[in-house]
Write a protein that holds these residues in place. Structure first.
Motif, PDB file in Angstrom:
ATOM      1  N   VAL A  49      20.215  52.012 117.305  1.00  0.00           N
ATOM      2  CA  VAL A  49      19.140  51.570 116.406  1.00  0.00           C
ATOM      3  C   VAL A  49      18.152  50.683 117.148  1.00  0.00           C
ATOM      4  O   VAL A  49      18.528  49.616 117.644  1.00  0.00           O
ATOM      5  CB  VAL A  49      19.710  50.779 115.216  1.00  0.00           C
ATOM      6  CG1 VAL A  49      18.588  50.428 114.236  1.00  0.00           C
ATOM      7  CG2 VAL A  49      20.782  51.576 114.516  1.00  0.00           C
ATOM      8  N   PRO A  50      16.869  51.076 117.214  1.00  0.00           N
ATOM      9  CA  PRO A  50      15.853  50.174 117.765  1.00  0.00           C
ATOM     10  C   PRO A  50      15.606  49.010 116.809  1.00  0.00           C
ATOM     11  O   PRO A  50      15.932  49.091 115.617  1.00  0.00           O
ATOM     12  CB  PRO A  50      14.603  51.068 117.879  1.00  0.00           C
ATOM     13  CG  PRO A  50      15.088  52.458 117.692  1.00  0.00           C
ATOM     14  CD  PRO A  50      16.314  52.378 116.849  1.00  0.00           C
ATOM     15  N   SER A  51      15.014  47.965 117.298  1.00  0.00           N
ATOM     16  CA  SER A  51      14.795  46.766 116.479  1.00  0.00           C
ATOM     17  C   SER A  51      13.747  46.982 115.389  1.00  0.00           C
ATOM     18  O   SER A  51      13.726  46.254 114.393  1.00  0.00           O
ATOM     19  CB  SER A  51      14.366  45.603 117.374  1.00  0.00           C
ATOM     20  OG  SER A  51      13.165  45.921 118.064  1.00  0.00           O
ATOM     21  N   ILE A  80       2.678  64.295 102.535  1.00  0.00           N
ATOM     22  CA  ILE A  80       3.671  64.150 103.599  1.00  0.00           C
ATOM     23  C   ILE A  80       4.903  63.514 102.977  1.00  0.00           C
ATOM     24  O   ILE A  80       4.794  62.561 102.192  1.00  0.00           O
ATOM     25  CB  ILE A  80       3.127  63.291 104.755  1.00  0.00           C
ATOM     26  CG1 ILE A  80       2.064  64.095 105.547  1.00  0.00           C
ATOM     27  CG2 ILE A  80       4.239  62.835 105.688  1.00  0.00           C
ATOM     28  CD1 ILE A  80       1.398  63.324 106.660  1.00  0.00           C
ATOM     29  N   ILE A  81       6.068  64.035 103.294  1.00  0.00           N
ATOM     30  CA  ILE A  81       7.303  63.570 102.662  1.00  0.00           C
ATOM     31  C   ILE A  81       7.443  62.053 102.786  1.00  0.00           C
ATOM     32  O   ILE A  81       7.168  61.476 103.840  1.00  0.00           O
ATOM     33  CB  ILE A  81       8.533  64.288 103.274  1.00  0.00           C
ATOM     34  CG1 ILE A  81       9.790  64.024 102.457  1.00  0.00           C
ATOM     35  CG2 ILE A  81       8.735  63.902 104.727  1.00  0.00           C
ATOM     36  CD1 ILE A  81       9.777  64.630 101.089  1.00  0.00           C
ATOM     37  N   LYS A  82       7.882  61.433 101.695  1.00  0.00           N
ATOM     38  CA  LYS A  82       8.055  59.983 101.702  1.00  0.00           C
ATOM     39  C   LYS A  82       9.386  59.624 102.354  1.00  0.00           C
ATOM     40  O   LYS A  82      10.436  60.148 101.991  1.00  0.00           O
ATOM     41  CB  LYS A  82       8.002  59.428 100.279  1.00  0.00           C
ATOM     42  CG  LYS A  82       8.045  57.900 100.234  1.00  0.00           C
ATOM     43  CD  LYS A  82       7.858  57.376  98.825  1.00  0.00           C
ATOM     44  CE  LYS A  82       7.891  55.856  98.803  1.00  0.00           C
ATOM     45  NZ  LYS A  82       7.737  55.318  97.430  1.00  0.00           N
ATOM     46  N   TYR A  83       9.307  58.717 103.288  1.00  0.00           N
ATOM     47  CA  TYR A  83      10.466  58.235 104.049  1.00  0.00           C
ATOM     48  C   TYR A  83      10.781  56.821 103.600  1.00  0.00           C
ATOM     49  O   TYR A  83       9.896  55.993 103.419  1.00  0.00           O
ATOM     50  CB  TYR A  83      10.106  58.284 105.534  1.00  0.00           C
ATOM     51  CG  TYR A  83      10.916  57.437 106.469  1.00  0.00           C
ATOM     52  CD1 TYR A  83      12.175  57.854 106.899  1.00  0.00           C
ATOM     53  CD2 TYR A  83      10.400  56.240 106.978  1.00  0.00           C
ATOM     54  CE1 TYR A  83      12.902  57.081 107.806  1.00  0.00           C
ATOM     55  CE2 TYR A  83      11.119  55.472 107.880  1.00  0.00           C
ATOM     56  CZ  TYR A  83      12.367  55.898 108.295  1.00  0.00           C
ATOM     57  OH  TYR A  83      13.074  55.142 109.197  1.00  0.00           O
ATOM     58  N   HIS A  84      12.082  56.521 103.416  1.00  0.00           N
ATOM     59  CA  HIS A  84      12.497  55.214 102.926  1.00  0.00           C
ATOM     60  C   HIS A  84      13.200  54.375 103.984  1.00  0.00           C
ATOM     61  O   HIS A  84      13.367  53.166 103.792  1.00  0.00           O
ATOM     62  CB  HIS A  84      13.405  55.390 101.714  1.00  0.00           C
ATOM     63  CG  HIS A  84      12.730  56.086 100.574  1.00  0.00           C
ATOM     64  ND1 HIS A  84      11.991  55.435  99.614  1.00  0.00           N
ATOM     65  CD2 HIS A  84      12.665  57.409 100.269  1.00  0.00           C
ATOM     66  CE1 HIS A  84      11.506  56.311  98.745  1.00  0.00           C
ATOM     67  NE2 HIS A  84      11.889  57.509  99.121  1.00  0.00           N
ATOM     68  N   GLY A  85      13.617  54.981 105.075  1.00  0.00           N
ATOM     69  CA  GLY A  85      14.309  54.259 106.125  1.00  0.00           C
ATOM     70  C   GLY A  85      15.512  55.034 106.619  1.00  0.00           C
ATOM     71  O   GLY A  85      15.704  56.208 106.289  1.00  0.00           O
ATOM     72  N   CYS A  86      16.339  54.380 107.422  1.00  0.00           N
ATOM     73  CA  CYS A  86      17.503  55.010 108.047  1.00  0.00           C
ATOM     74  C   CYS A  86      18.801  54.406 107.533  1.00  0.00           C
ATOM     75  O   CYS A  86      18.863  53.222 107.202  1.00  0.00           O
ATOM     76  CB  CYS A  86      17.451  54.834 109.558  1.00  0.00           C
ATOM     77  SG  CYS A  86      16.075  55.679 110.365  1.00  0.00           S
ATOM     78  N   VAL A  87      19.824  55.245 107.498  1.00  0.00           N
ATOM     79  CA  VAL A  87      21.181  54.761 107.243  1.00  0.00           C
ATOM     80  C   VAL A  87      21.822  54.465 108.596  1.00  0.00           C
ATOM     81  O   VAL A  87      21.774  55.298 109.511  1.00  0.00           O
ATOM     82  CB  VAL A  87      22.010  55.807 106.477  1.00  0.00           C
ATOM     83  CG1 VAL A  87      23.476  55.370 106.371  1.00  0.00           C
ATOM     84  CG2 VAL A  87      21.423  56.025 105.084  1.00  0.00           C
ATOM     85  N   ILE A  88      22.412  53.269 108.712  1.00  0.00           N
ATOM     86  CA  ILE A  88      22.971  52.809 109.984  1.00  0.00           C
ATOM     87  C   ILE A  88      24.479  52.631 109.845  1.00  0.00           C
ATOM     88  O   ILE A  88      24.960  52.034 108.881  1.00  0.00           O
ATOM     89  CB  ILE A  88      22.335  51.468 110.411  1.00  0.00           C
ATOM     90  CG1 ILE A  88      20.801  51.564 110.380  1.00  0.00           C
ATOM     91  CG2 ILE A  88      22.846  51.048 111.778  1.00  0.00           C
ATOM     92  CD1 ILE A  88      20.208  52.618 111.269  1.00  0.00           C
ATOM     93  N   LEU A 118      18.308  59.974 107.976  1.00  0.00           N
ATOM     94  CA  LEU A 118      16.984  59.559 107.515  1.00  0.00           C
ATOM     95  C   LEU A 118      16.924  59.767 106.014  1.00  0.00           C
ATOM     96  O   LEU A 118      17.272  60.845 105.515  1.00  0.00           O
ATOM     97  CB  LEU A 118      15.890  60.385 108.191  1.00  0.00           C
ATOM     98  CG  LEU A 118      15.925  60.507 109.713  1.00  0.00           C
ATOM     99  CD1 LEU A 118      14.765  61.364 110.202  1.00  0.00           C
ATOM    100  CD2 LEU A 118      15.904  59.144 110.367  1.00  0.00           C
ATOM    101  N   VAL A 119      16.489  58.749 105.280  1.00  0.00           N
ATOM    102  CA  VAL A 119      16.442  58.818 103.821  1.00  0.00           C
ATOM    103  C   VAL A 119      15.040  59.238 103.387  1.00  0.00           C
ATOM    104  O   VAL A 119      14.055  58.536 103.645  1.00  0.00           O
ATOM    105  CB  VAL A 119      16.815  57.470 103.182  1.00  0.00           C
ATOM    106  CG1 VAL A 119      16.793  57.593 101.657  1.00  0.00           C
ATOM    107  CG2 VAL A 119      18.192  57.014 103.659  1.00  0.00           C
ATOM    108  N   LEU A 120      14.964  60.385 102.719  1.00  0.00           N
ATOM    109  CA  LEU A 120      13.697  60.976 102.301  1.00  0.00           C
ATOM    110  C   LEU A 120      13.735  61.273 100.805  1.00  0.00           C
ATOM    111  O   LEU A 120      14.811  61.362 100.208  1.00  0.00           O
ATOM    112  CB  LEU A 120      13.444  62.282 103.064  1.00  0.00           C
ATOM    113  CG  LEU A 120      13.578  62.224 104.584  1.00  0.00           C
ATOM    114  CD1 LEU A 120      13.575  63.630 105.166  1.00  0.00           C
ATOM    115  CD2 LEU A 120      12.466  61.388 105.192  1.00  0.00           C
TER     116      LEU A 120
END
Length: 225
Positions: free
Chosen positions: A36-38, A90-98, A106-108
Motif C-alpha cells: 500500500v502506498p501512503s 466514469i465509474i465511481k471509486y471509493h478506495g481500496c481494501v487493505i 478496489l471498491v467501485l
C-alpha cells in the motif's frame, strides 16, 4: 519501466483459466497484491451489495512474474486520480481494501449490466446519440488528465439505471507515451500496440459506434461532439 522487465501481454491473455486468489493465504501475497502506498484511499467500512469489489484474477502463467501486483497498483493509482477528478460517466471509486499491508481489492459502484448485455437484451429502444455523446465526454475528460484508456470495448462500458454509459476497467489506462503491460482487446483495435495513446480510444469509440448502430438499426451519422 515495467515493459522492460516483463513480457508484454494482450488483454486476451488474461481471460482463459482465471482463478481467484485466496486473500486468506499470505504465502504468495507478493505475487498478487501490491504493497500500500501512503497516498491510497482506504475503505474500512463493510462492503455491501451496492458496491463491487474488484480483485486481481490469477492466471497461473503469471506466478512469479510480478505482473499482477504492478497492474493492480497502476489501476489503483488511476482510480485515485479519477477520485480527485470525477466524471459522471466514469465509474465511481471509493478506495481500496487493505489486508496485511497490501491492496486486495478496489471498491467501485456496482451497476446493473454492460453495454453488450444491454443491447443483447433490448437493442431497439436505446438512445445511441446519448450513449456516444456521454462516452466521448468521459474519454475527453480522461484525455485532459493526460491518460488514455487503451481498452474500450462494450464489455468495459456499464449501463446505469438511467440507461447512461459508465466506463470501467482502467487496468490499461496509462499516461500518453507510457509503455503498456496489457493493451487492447482483439476486435476493438486496429493493430497491436505497446504504448498508451489517445488514438487507441478514438479508434475504439468509432468501432463501438458502428457496432451499436448495427445492433440498433441506426443508419444516420451520430453527432458525438
Amino acid at each position: 519501466m515495467i515493459a522492460e522487465e516483463l513480457p508484454l501481454y494482450s488483454a486476451r491473455d488474461l481471460s482463459p483459466r482465471y482463478e481467484a486468489f485466496s486473500e486468506d493465504d499470505d504465502e504468495d501475497d507478493e505475487d498478487v497484491y501490491p504493497e500500500v502506498p501512503s497516498n491510497i484511499t482506504v475503505v474500512s467500512a463493510s462492503i455491501d451489495e451496492t458496491f463491487f469489489l474488484k480483485k486481481p484474477k490469477l492466471h497461473l502463467d503469471f506466478i512469479g512474474t510480478g505482473l499482477l501486483p504492478k497492474l493492480m497498483l497502476y489501476e489503483a493509482e488511476t482510480m485515485e486520480l479519477l477520485l480527485r477528478n470525477p466524471h459522471p460517466n466514469i465509474i465511481k471509486y471509493h478506495g481500496c481494501v487493505i489486508k496485511r499491508g497490501r491492496i486486495v481489492g478496489l471498491v467501485l459502484d456496482r451497476l446493473p449490466m454492460t453495454l453488450q448485455h444491454r443491447l443483447e437484451k433490448e437493442s431497439k429502444q436505446f438512445d445511441v446519440e446519448n450513449c456516444m455523446r456521454k462516452m466521448k465526454s468521459a474519454i475527453c475528460h480522461l484525455h485532459l488528465l493526460g491518460r488514455a484508456h487503451n481498452d474500450l470495448t462494450p464489455m468495459n462500458i456499464m449501463i446505469d439505471e438511467h440507461d447512461d454509459p459508465v466506463i470501467i476497467d482502467y487496468g490499461s489506462c496509462q499516461p500518453f507515451g507510457k509503455a503498456l503491460t496489457i493493451a487492447g482487446t482483439p476486435g476493438w483495435i486496429e493493430e497491436d500496440f505497446t504504448v498508451s495513446a489517445q488514438e487507441h480510444d478514438q479508434i475504439a469509440l468509432e468501432k463501438i459506434q458502428r457496432w451499436i448502430q448495427k445492433l440498433t438499426g441506426t443508419t444516420q451519422d451520430v453527432k458525438t461532439g
